[in-house]
Structure formats: structure tokens, C-alpha cells
Scaffold this motif. Structure first.
Motif: not given
Length: 256
Positions: A40-49, A106-109, A137-141, A244-246
Motif C-alpha cells: 500500500t502506497v501513499l503518494d504525497l505531492a502526487c501532482g498529475d499522478g 509513503v512516497v513524495a516527489a 518506509r519513506f522514499v522521496g525526491i 529515505t527513512f523508516s
């Protein structure tokens, strides 16, 4: 902050086709995420998806995209209507979402670099913590907070530049100026400088662990198409970094 993106939503969407976004941003991001099948993934600041759709197509079980720009979400919903994947989209600032669910990822570009104050960054991180499962985990740009401003013009090779009115200091705007690959017209938006040390301190206070900053990678296809020399400044003076962090196992309360 939603207003600038409402006015440039289409242009920003088209910028996702620039070589650095395809061969470095997306490539590195997916490399750090690994296998998302069944997650399961939450995409924050997902923009146009764009990433929401990509992760769903790679086998993610549930994907929820959140963005504060109504126009960006309109683009995401239009694509979902055209080619349904079962992605849910919400309009909201990341710091105001509350608890949607507890997600594996949770991801956030490009989310955290919009925090103008330490307090706003803390609110964003608390939203992430509320929506991550223990062990998640969080993975972001992120904008590279510590890129020397004198190297900002080197980004022009890759379809954009950065500018800043003065030295790096907390809360100061860093303006990204892109050239729309279709119309060749400029469009711009601001990130804000807080400093990597502030990020690390806030993440620690929010009880995250395994905090790690990663430099960009370049795909083999990108090297083959453009050559190693083309990418040299991007690697030597990276304008973006990956974070990245957990969340620790055991649902500990947020730090006060």
C-alpha cells in the motif's frame, strides 16, 4: 502554494518527459523503492499522478495520491478516468491530511522542499509518520538543499535552472525556471531553503530512523542515448537528492 501549480499544471506535466526526469529522477527513485508488489502506497505531492500510476502498474495493491493543487489532481483524475487503475486522489496540503490509513510506503516527489519554516517541515513529517505502518518506509525526491548557488547555471543543460536572491539562508526561495519542452516557454516555481541539517534534526525528532540521503543515478539507457559527458555536471553538482527513512517497529508516539 497551490495557485502557481494551478496555472502551470500542463507545463509541469510535460516536464516529466525531460531526459533528467526519465533517466535519473525516475530511475533512481524506482531503484530506491524496490519491489512494490502487494504494498500500500501513499503518494504525497502526487501532482498529475505520474508516480501513482507507475507504482500501481508495478503491482502496488492500494495507491492514494494527494496534492494541494486542484488542477494537478484534475489531470490525475482525468487520466484515471481514461485508463482506470483504481487509484484514489485527494486535494489537500500534505501537512493537513490527518490519518488516511497506515501504508507500507509513503512516497513524495518534491514535497519537503516546499516547507518554508522548520515548523512546516515538522508538520509534513508528522503527516508522514501518521500514515506509515510501523516498519514502513519513506522514499522521496528533494531539491538538493546544499547545492552551491554558483553551480545553479549548470542545470541549463538539463532543461531548467535555479536562481536565488542572495546566499542560502532559512526560508529563502530557490526558484526553478523550466523551459516547456513543447512550447519552449518558461515557467517557474519556488522551493525553499532550510538546510540538510534542519531536515535531519526534524526527522530525528519525529522518531524516524535509517535516515539516508542518496545522490542521483543515471540509467544505462540515458548514458547510451546522451553519453556520459552530458551527465557529468548533473552528477558532479546534483540539483536533486533522494531521501529515505523508516518508521520504527512498534507504534511509538510522535516526539513532542
Amino acid at each position: 502554494m497551490s495557485a502557481p501549480y494551478n496555472s502551470i499544471a500542463q507545463e509541469y506535466k510535460r516536464s516529466k518527459q525531460l531526459p533528467f526526469r526519465l533517466h535519473s529522477e525516475m530511475y533512481t527513485f524506482l531503484n530506491l523503492l524496490g519491489d512494490v508488489r502487494g504494498k500500500t502506497v501513499l503518494d504525497l505531492a502526487c501532482g498529475d499522478g505520474t508516480y501513482s500510476r507507475l507504482l500501481k502498474r508495478q503491482g502496488a495493491d492500494r495507491v492514494v495520491g494527494v496534492d494541494m493543487s486542484e488542477k494537478m489532481i484534475e489531470l490525475a483524475v482525468a487520466e484515471e478516468t481514461r485508463a482506470p487503475l483504481g487509484i484514489e486522489y485527494l486535494v489537500s496540503p500534505a501537512e493537513d491530511i490527518g490519518k488516511i490509513a497506515q501504508f507500507d510506503l509513503v512516497v513524495a516527489a518534491f514535497l519537503l522542499n516546499y516547507a518554508q519554516t522548520r515548523e512546516q517541515l515538522q508538520q509534513m513529517c508528522e503527516s508522514i509518520a501518521l500514515n506509515l505502518k510501523p516498519g514502513g518506509r519513506f522514499v522521496g525526491i528533494n531539491n538538493n538543499q546544499e547545492q552551491p548557488p554558483e553551480t545553479y547555471p549548470k542545470c541549463a543543460t538539463y532543461g531548467f535552472i535555479k536562481t536565488i536572491a542572495g546566499p542560502l539562508q532559512p526560508g529563502r526561495a530557490i526558484t526553478y525556471i523550466f523551459v516547456d519542452p513543447e512550447t519552449q516557454q518558461e515557467f517557474r516555481f519556488d522551493n525553499y531553503y532550510l538546510g540538510q541539517a534542519t531536515y535531519n534534526a526534524v526527522l530525528t525528532e519525529t522518531d524516524f530512523t535509517d535516515v539516508c540521503w542518496h545522490t542521483p543515478l543515471i540509467s544505462a539507457a540515458g548514458v547510451e542515448e546522451f553519453g556520459q559527458v552530458f551527465w557529468q555536471d548533473f552528477l558532479s553538482y546534483p540539483p536533486i537528492l533522494f531521501l529515505t527513512f523508516s518508521k520504527p517497529d512498534g507504534d511509538r508516539p510522535l516526539a513532542s
